[in-house]
Motif scaffolding. Structure first.
Motif, short mmCIF file in Angstrom:
data_model
loop_
_atom_site.label_atom_id
_atom_site.label_comp_id
_atom_site.label_asym_id
_atom_site.label_seq_id
_atom_site.Cartn_x
_atom_site.Cartn_y
_atom_site.Cartn_z
N ASP B 225 87.78 57.63 -51.92
CA ASP B 225 89.08 57.13 -52.38
C ASP B 225 89.94 56.52 -51.29
O ASP B 225 91.14 56.38 -51.45
CB ASP B 225 89.84 58.27 -53.08
CG ASP B 225 90.11 59.45 -52.15
OD1 ASP B 225 89.57 59.45 -51.01
OD2 ASP B 225 90.85 60.36 -52.54
N THR B 226 89.32 56.16 -50.16
CA THR B 226 90.11 55.52 -49.09
C THR B 226 89.73 54.04 -49.03
O THR B 226 88.70 53.65 -49.58
CB THR B 226 89.81 56.20 -47.73
OG1 THR B 226 88.38 56.22 -47.54
CG2 THR B 226 90.33 57.62 -47.70
N PRO B 227 90.56 53.19 -48.41
CA PRO B 227 90.31 51.74 -48.46
C PRO B 227 88.90 51.36 -47.99
O PRO B 227 88.48 51.76 -46.90
CB PRO B 227 91.36 51.16 -47.51
CG PRO B 227 92.46 52.17 -47.52
CD PRO B 227 91.79 53.50 -47.68
N LYS B 228 88.18 50.62 -48.83
CA LYS B 228 86.83 50.14 -48.53
C LYS B 228 85.93 51.25 -48.00
O LYS B 228 85.17 51.06 -47.06
CB LYS B 228 86.88 48.97 -47.55
CG LYS B 228 87.54 47.76 -48.16
CD LYS B 228 87.23 46.49 -47.42
CE LYS B 228 87.87 45.32 -48.15
NZ LYS B 228 87.85 44.08 -47.39
#
Lengths: 351, 332
Positions: B225-228
């Motif tokens: 669930d973290t960016p990219k």
């Protein structure tokens, strides 16, 4: 024999999910041996006790292992349009996945295919690139809300590829690695019925081999055999594969040599083959093999172990190709080997 | 929960040197269990007995150890060269403060003539404890001493972050579960294991000793669930995760299904976890002796093996609730 193989390979049994395969195998074994037991991990043990008694009273306990699990896929995520992202269980070759037919084992069994971009829509040069599994998805043909009701993260996905008969005695299909060897266990039992033997024989159909011979770890610990015999597949020759790592499809089962295998017992097996005129080949494994033999050898205080391998083309695809004659001749060889364990068999285990 | 987590994550305990963690956990659970023992490996084993004559033996495991840096050489200028204890990424330790068992701290840096940061490896790195010479460094640190991150826990809303959440968060969940479970039809054997980070070694020996009917471990897992980030259907705060598989274990379908059933009966939020890399104590437990059907309750955690592993309070509390529901009823 062929019917059992055909029935067996159609049963889904990705590593860790072998319950159904175990049921069928236990049913088949129960017709052929004295006692059948299934453990909590679904390893199936078929036990046969020979009628010959030895003066010393010490029967050799022989464990045969062939794994029933198959490589498979598993749902990793479901996207907003209802396509399934997936990972692999065991060593899946991502190059063979596109357009493959699969069964998704959700709340219902769903037919699905691995989606692929048509050639017309590909950019120049795209056909030359290998598409990675993480970028692929599975289409079950249902709207997203239905998919989300029926499928969850962690659901098993198996391939669909029933047994096909080729020319001669060649067949192909999925999960012939290693269910052909499970079929061979049943054939060994039949052959043993024609012979006089002293051994107590445990034919074990093992689980979770494809993820690290895990079923062999616990089943060998349980059986505590004097002699371990693993049956698995090796690579059959094709024009494009390296010659030194492949074996003929019509020259008999391969007997494996290397540190994973007990040299004395391997020699006795070869002698048995020569004595009865059973064709065989020699395969070589320089280190611990990728088979149940790997774990059998180092169970508890150590188990003298040998390994037989059925040459198989296109391993870990849905068209794994095998010569059925090898199951027959391999089973005969093994039964004769077991019957040759007589008074003084302990001497064979010495180096 | 917060105070417990602050306390446990602040304790020094790389694999093989878990004694301070063991001492602290012992204090937390004394009076809540029938028996506490320690084995030769340093595993801490706490038993809650059952009055049920047919009680199943359930082994619960959370590991006490954390990853660390072990000193392999001290150069003439007093810089410490090191190797990894467990899965240490050069990028995670670069320019971090680390602390040794005796409280000596240092900074981790690297040979700056390195032209390409992609080539950064641990053998191009060193720990600077401020010493001016080999002799001076040797007064504080010996070859073979291990350091861990020095990163006291911080909080932002419901999120806690700091080092060693892997797996002190799991230890905290087990401690709270010990306090929360009232009566169980099962014999509960809580094992705070050693040496998980170097190959599930404490779990292997303790499972052999205990010979349980069922194994459950509690450990952290990754999120997607973290960016990219690498895609994964686990989010921080969406509930404890019921593991389906990782590289060390395919959880027994009956144990996994039981966990799901208990969560749904009690209305506890949960997620299903398919982890493509990494393993946990159940990997060793399930292959013990003749095999032990095993499962895992995972705590979603961002930035695993960094100095700032982040977990969510709700996931921890729900993990305790779920475990309590599982343990207070008949098992499989």
């Amino acid at each position: 024999m062929k019917d059992f193989l055909a029935e067996l390979i159609e049963i889904p049994g990705g590593s860790g999910y072998e319950e159904q395969a175990a049921e069928l195998i236990a049913k088949e074994f129960s017709r052929l041996c004295d006692q059948v037991h299934t453990d909590s991990f679904y390893n199936v043990y078929g036990i046969k006790r020979g009628s010959v008694s030895l003066e010393s009273g010490e029967r050799p306990k022989v464990m045969l292992a062939a794994h029933m699990d198959e490589i498979a896929l598993m749902v990793k995520d479901i996207d907003e349009k209802g396509f399934l992202r997936f990972t692999s269980i065991g060593g899946v070759d991502q190059r063979i996945l596109l357009a493959q037919e699969v069964t998704v084992h959700g709340r219902e069994k769903l037919y699905g295919i691995v989606s692929t971009v048509p050639p017309h829509l590909q950019d120049a040069g795209e056909a030359q690139k290998v598409i990675k599994m993480k970028d692929m998805c599975i289409d079950v043909g249902l709207p997203p809300d239905r998919v989300k009701k029926l499928v969850r993260v962690g659901d098993l996905i198996t391939f669909r590829s029933p047994l096909a008969t080729m020319q001669g005695s060649m067949v192909n299909g999925k999960s012939i690695d290693d269910r052909a060897s499970v079929v061979m266990l049943a054939e060994v039992m039949r052959e043993l019925d024609r012979l006089q033997y002293a051994a107590e024989v445990y034919c074990v159909a093992t689980v979770q081999e494809e993820v690290g011979t895990r079923g062999a770890v616990i089943s060998t610990y349980k059986v505590q055999p004097d002699i371990g015999i693993a049956i698995d597949v090796t690579h059959g020759e094709t024009p494009d594969a390296p010659k030194e790592d492949t074996y003929a499809m019509d020259k008999g089962i391969a007997i494996c040599k290397g540190p994973n295998m007990h040299p004395g017992l391997t020699e006795k097996l070869i002698e048995t083959a020569r004595e009865y005129g059973i064709e065989y080949q020699i395969s070589v494994a320089p280190g611990p093999t990728g088979t149940d033999a790997r774990s059998m050898q180092i169970s508890r205080s150590g188990v003298p172990t040998i390994l037989l391998e059925l040459p198989l083309r296109y391993m870990h695809t849905t068209v794994e190709t095998l010569n059925l004659d090898h199951i027959k001749s391999g089973a005969r060889l093994l039964a004769l080997f077991i019957a040759s364990l007589k008074e003084g068999w302990q001497e064979w285990l010495k180096y | 929960m917060k105070e417990l987590l602050v306390r446990l994550t602040g304790i020094y305990g790389p694999s093989g040197r878990e004694e301070a963690v063991r001492q602290a956990i012992r204090q937390e659970i004394e009076g809540f269990v029938d028996e506490i023992t320690e084995d030769v490996m340093g595993n801490l084993i706490a038993v809650k007995k059952s009055s049920n004559p047919d009680a199943k033996k359930v082994m619960l495991a959370a590991h006490m150890d954390q990853i660390g840096l072990i000193v392999t050489n001290i150069d003439e200028n007093g810089f410490l060269r090191f190797s990894n204890v467990g899965g240490v990424s050069p990028f995670n330790v670069l320019h971090r403060r680390v602390v040794f068992q005796n409280g000596v701290t240092g900074a981790v840096s690297y040979e700056t003539e390195l032209d390409d940061m992609k080539k950064l490896k641990l053998d191009k790195m060193y720990i600077d404890i401020g010493a001016r010479s080999r002799e001076e460094a040797g007064k504080h640190v010996q070859i073979g001493d291990a350091a861990v991150y020095h990163a006291p826990m911080a909080q932002s809303g419901d999120r806690y972050f700091g080092c060693a959440m892997d797996d002190r968060a799991g230890c905290a969940v087990l401690v709270e579960t010990i306090r929360s479970v009232k009566e169980s039809p099962n014999e509960l054997i809580f094992v705070f294991t050693v040496q998980e980070e170097v190959g599930l070694r404490g779990a292997k020996t303790s499972a052999y000793t205990i010979n349980p009917d069922i194994g459950i471990s509690v450990d952290v897992t990754l999120t997607g669930d973290t960016p990219k980030s690498r895609p994964m259907a686990v989010n921080l705060g969406d509930g404890p995760a019921v593991k389906v598989k990782d590289a060390s274990v395919i959880c027994h379908p009956k144990v996994k299904d039981l966990m799901i059933q208990r969560a749904e009966e009690a209305g506890i939020p949960y997620q299903l976890e398919v982890l493509e890399y990494g393993g946990t104590d159940s990997g060793a437990i399930h292959l013990s002796r003749e095999g032990v059907p095993s499962g895992v309750i995972s705590i979603p955690c961002r930035y695993v093996h960094s100095a700032h592993e982040m977990v969510d309070r709700n996931d921890l509390e729900n993990a305790v609730k779920l475990l309590t529901c599982i343990l207070e009823k008949e098992i499989v």
